[in-house]
Design a protein around this motif. Structure first.
Motif, PDB file in Angstrom:
ATOM      1  N   UNK A  82      -3.067 -14.087 -10.600  1.00 20.25           N
ATOM      2  CA  UNK A  82      -2.351 -14.235 -11.869  1.00 20.25           C
ATOM      3  C   UNK A  82      -1.853 -12.887 -12.383  1.00 20.25           C
ATOM      4  N   UNK A  83      -2.688 -11.865 -12.286  1.00 22.80           N
ATOM      5  CA  UNK A  83      -2.297 -10.546 -12.763  1.00 22.80           C
ATOM      6  C   UNK A  83      -1.150  -9.978 -11.937  1.00 22.80           C
ATOM      7  N   UNK A  84      -1.190 -10.163 -10.613  1.00 24.89           N
ATOM      8  CA  UNK A  84      -0.114  -9.644  -9.769  1.00 24.89           C
ATOM      9  C   UNK A  84       1.210 -10.361 -10.032  1.00 24.89           C
ATOM     10  N   UNK A  85       1.146 -11.605 -10.477  1.00 23.64           N
ATOM     11  CA  UNK A  85       2.358 -12.361 -10.789  1.00 23.64           C
ATOM     12  C   UNK A  85       2.816 -12.175 -12.233  1.00 23.64           C
ATOM     13  N   UNK A 110       5.068 -11.592  -2.534  1.00 26.66           N
ATOM     14  CA  UNK A 110       4.477 -11.049  -3.751  1.00 26.66           C
ATOM     15  C   UNK A 110       4.865  -9.583  -3.943  1.00 26.66           C
ATOM     16  N   UNK A 111       4.838  -8.808  -2.870  1.00 26.68           N
ATOM     17  CA  UNK A 111       5.170  -7.382  -2.982  1.00 26.68           C
ATOM     18  C   UNK A 111       6.620  -7.170  -3.401  1.00 26.68           C
ATOM     19  N   UNK A 112       7.526  -7.996  -2.924  1.00 30.30           N
ATOM     20  CA  UNK A 112       8.930  -7.899  -3.336  1.00 30.30           C
ATOM     21  C   UNK A 112       9.070  -8.158  -4.831  1.00 30.30           C
ATOM     22  N   UNK A 113       8.329  -9.144  -5.321  1.00 30.33           N
ATOM     23  CA  UNK A 113       8.375  -9.454  -6.756  1.00 30.33           C
ATOM     24  C   UNK A 113       7.824  -8.309  -7.597  1.00 30.33           C
ATOM     25  N   UNK A 121       5.994   1.365  -8.366  1.00 31.49           N
ATOM     26  CA  UNK A 121       4.837   0.886  -7.601  1.00 31.49           C
ATOM     27  C   UNK A 121       5.103   0.848  -6.095  1.00 31.49           C
ATOM     28  N   UNK A 122       6.286   1.262  -5.669  1.00 24.40           N
ATOM     29  CA  UNK A 122       6.635   1.201  -4.247  1.00 24.40           C
ATOM     30  C   UNK A 122       5.636   1.929  -3.343  1.00 24.40           C
ATOM     31  N   UNK A 123       5.147   3.134  -3.700  1.00 29.67           N
ATOM     32  CA  UNK A 123       4.160   3.774  -2.811  1.00 29.67           C
ATOM     33  C   UNK A 123       2.897   2.913  -2.620  1.00 29.67           C
ATOM     34  N   UNK A 124       2.461   2.240  -3.660  1.00 29.50           N
ATOM     35  CA  UNK A 124       1.286   1.373  -3.540  1.00 29.50           C
ATOM     36  C   UNK A 124       1.601   0.130  -2.720  1.00 29.50           C
ATOM     37  N   UNK A 125       2.768  -0.438  -2.914  1.00 31.32           N
ATOM     38  CA  UNK A 125       3.176  -1.614  -2.142  1.00 31.32           C
ATOM     39  C   UNK A 125       3.269  -1.238  -0.663  1.00 31.32           C
ATOM     40  N   UNK A 126       3.886  -0.104  -0.378  1.00 32.71           N
ATOM     41  CA  UNK A 126       3.993   0.351   1.014  1.00 32.71           C
ATOM     42  C   UNK A 126       2.615   0.581   1.614  1.00 32.71           C
TER      43      UNK A 126
END
Length: 160
Positions: A82-85, A110-113, A121-126
């Motif tokens: 829920x928090x990530x969304x 989820x990462x794209x969203x 937040x891209x460095x964390x997503x990567x």
């Protein structure tokens, strides 16, 4: 709120891994769970956090909660999703700063969203994209790279 601040006072994300969490933090979290588990304890946790709180402390508290709750983190897993969304950058960062968490099978979507909501937040997503693949292949984690990704987003790592 006093108990939550006491928990955070016993977590030092800048200390070495073995010194990061003081024993007192575990005791305080156990007390917090005993008093608030039947409520929406994680929402209560984040709603009581003072501005300028280091979100790494929130993340480590969430990591400890997985092992401290009677359901072994099942409610926390649902909350994580829920928090990530959500559109709440504090909640998203608190999840992405966790050390004892990996994304689920639908991470690509989820990462794209998440990046769409906040490009910082891209460095964390990567990191999590690479880490999930690495973990699937080896069963190991590379938390040093997580620390680097968190540092890359440090200007945004405090509750606003």
């Amino acid at each position: 709120m006093e108990r939550i601040n006491s928990i955070f006072e016993n977590i030092d994300p800048d200390a070495s891994h073995q010194d990061e969490i003081k024993d007192k933090a575990f005791d305080l979290i156990d007390e917090f769970v005993a008093q608030h588990f039947e409520e929406d304890f994680c929402e209560l946790l984040i709603s009581k956090i003072e501005p300028k709180t280091d979100l790494r402390k929130v993340a480590r508290t969430l990591d400890i909660l997985v092992w401290s709750t009677p359901d072994n983190g099942k409610r926390l897993d649902k909350l994580t999703r829920n928090w990530l969304n959500s559109n709440d950058g504090n909640k998203i960062r608190a999840i992405l700063f966790r050390k004892d968490w990996l994304p689920t099978h639908d991470w690509e979507e989820l990462s794209k969203n998440i990046i769409y909501k906040d490009t910082t937040l891209k460095p964390l997503i990567d990191y999590y994209t690479r880490e999930l693949d690495y973990w699937r292949r080896t069963g190991l984690r590379n938390l040093g790279l997580l620390e680097e990704a968190i540092k890359a987003s440090m200007p945004n790592s405090f509750i606003n």
